[in-house]
Design a protein around this motif. Sequence first.
Motif, mmCIF file in Angstrom:
data_model
loop_
_atom_site.group_PDB
_atom_site.id
_atom_site.type_symbol
_atom_site.label_atom_id
_atom_site.label_comp_id
_atom_site.label_asym_id
_atom_site.label_seq_id
_atom_site.Cartn_x
_atom_site.Cartn_y
_atom_site.Cartn_z
ATOM 1 N N ARG A 208 -65.075 10.038 47.367
ATOM 2 C CA ARG A 208 -65.481 10.953 46.608
ATOM 3 C C ARG A 208 -64.339 11.872 45.915
ATOM 4 O O ARG A 208 -64.106 12.081 44.955
ATOM 5 C CB ARG A 208 -66.650 11.900 46.975
ATOM 6 C CG ARG A 208 -68.027 11.131 46.999
ATOM 7 C CD ARG A 208 -68.858 12.468 47.805
ATOM 8 N NE ARG A 208 -70.241 11.855 47.743
ATOM 9 C CZ ARG A 208 -70.967 11.247 48.428
ATOM 10 N NH1 ARG A 208 -70.065 10.383 49.465
ATOM 11 N NH2 ARG A 208 -72.192 10.889 48.334
ATOM 12 N N VAL A 248 -69.952 5.046 44.821
ATOM 13 C CA VAL A 248 -70.296 5.931 45.819
ATOM 14 C C VAL A 248 -71.485 5.276 46.563
ATOM 15 O O VAL A 248 -71.496 5.315 47.773
ATOM 16 C CB VAL A 248 -70.614 7.282 45.326
ATOM 17 C CG1 VAL A 248 -70.827 8.150 46.386
ATOM 18 C CG2 VAL A 248 -68.945 7.738 44.729
ATOM 19 N N PRO B 120 -69.332 14.141 43.247
ATOM 20 C CA PRO B 120 -68.604 15.276 43.846
ATOM 21 C C PRO B 120 -68.532 16.404 43.087
ATOM 22 O O PRO B 120 -68.515 16.543 41.794
ATOM 23 C CB PRO B 120 -67.144 14.675 44.286
ATOM 24 C CG PRO B 120 -67.093 13.647 43.326
ATOM 25 C CD PRO B 120 -68.347 13.109 42.956
#
Lengths: 263, 261
Positions: A208, A248, B120
């Motif tokens: 990330r 991810v 994120p």
Amino acid sequence: MKKLRSKWGRWEWMIGIVLIISLYWWSIRGIPLVPIQKSAGQVSASILHGMFNPDWSYIYNGSGEDLVSQLVITLAIAFLGTFISAIISVPFSFLAAQTNSRWFHPRATIGKLLLTAIRAFPEVILAIMFIKAVGPGSFAGVLAVGFHSVGMLGKLFSESIEAMDHRAELAIKATGGTKLQRFWLATLPAILPAFLSATLYRFEISVRSASILGIVGAGGVGTPLMFALQTRDWSKTGVILLGIVLMVILIDGLSSYLRRRLH
Amino acid sequence: MQVPQLSFWKRYHVLGISVTLLLVLLTVISAQLTGVDVGAFAKNSPQFLVILKQMQQPDWNYLSQIQKPLAQTIQMAVLGTTLGTILAVPFAFLAARNIVKNWWGRSLVRLGLSLIRTLPNLLLAALFVAIFGIGPMTGMITLAIFSFGMVSKLFYEIIETIDMGPVYALQTTGASLLQTIRIAMLPQLAGRFASDILYALEINVRASTVLGYLGAGGIGLDLQQSLDQFAYPQTAVIIIAIFVVVLIIDLISNLTRRHLQ
């Protein structure tokens, strides 16, 4: 079974509520309420449109500037950064592990302070500092991820050392094993699964991080994302977002599968 | 007597050796892809040390200038966490195994929540700055979405562990779903929810300090300016201030959490 609240308990509640209300009052006054951009709806629609109608020629064209190559570089940054930091973290974690329960433990305190200080540097700032040392590009990203991860991995490692089972160590000591034999045959096998599991977990986080470090110029998929945002190329933004999300999810799935196998 | 024999795989550590080889191979490939240049790093690391050396003399006068953005950082975190939590509660109930019995419905909600968690917070910030424009409002929205993803997962995991006895008891008396949640579940949940909200707040305070770098309000903007102007003594003050604020928030939050339990 509810305990009867004393008079003091009731006051405590009142004070708590007053504190919370004043905290919110203070917070709401500090954030200026501005109307959001008029183009907000249109921009998000374009990004969504780009996500569902990807420009296939951008996804892979073999030029090295396409999405897949950038995602692979992002993974490489995360992998190398985590790998380096896992190695550096081992001595740090032995330094920081509090192996007996005395209230003051100089070695462990120093180690813990060091790790906290490393964690205090936000990754983005580290990336900027490393860019000044080695120039913009993926290498700066590797160094930033590698340095920052030490703070967290060292902490996780030292916690697993603190929680380890010492019986195997004692058994080898009782048979007259040397210090090295004790470490090699008892300590290492006892902590290795926990270390590997923590490293895999950190790898998930590093992926990330690596995908955003490009925003400050430290390589990876963040670089094209930033260009797309700056040039208001919303459909490209959408494709890159989709790529990051898929990457991810894939890495999280793989990592949690491996971690389950470890236990 | 037969001596027990290790199998070929175990005797020659086939798994361990192949995993090690794979890791080495991946390391070499990664190093090539990312252009690792140890020579350049060794050559330029004095420059890195110069930055660190300049940071050793923090410009304390600058402290008075960053009080307001620092306060804004905390305010963004507080409001963002609160909004995210309020949003998260209904979704947490929808994702909990003991509330929603329908596997498909539950999985759909969980899929949505995990999709949000993949992004994120800095990426969310970059995106929302493009969508909503610059300013602390954007930072607040970013943190709200970010904490929504985090808190909803923490919450549904708590909900799944509660004692269902009181819930069944109320259901047999014909209470509605909302009544059941309020009377049988909330008393079991409140303390642990509060503890997780504080945990989310800690993470958000840390996150909010860098959001400004992308234009989403708070101390990050000053951080960016000081770095752009090579004013490292100021950068040092900001980093130390962030560190102290994070430590204080962690301390308050830890004390409160211990008090709650």
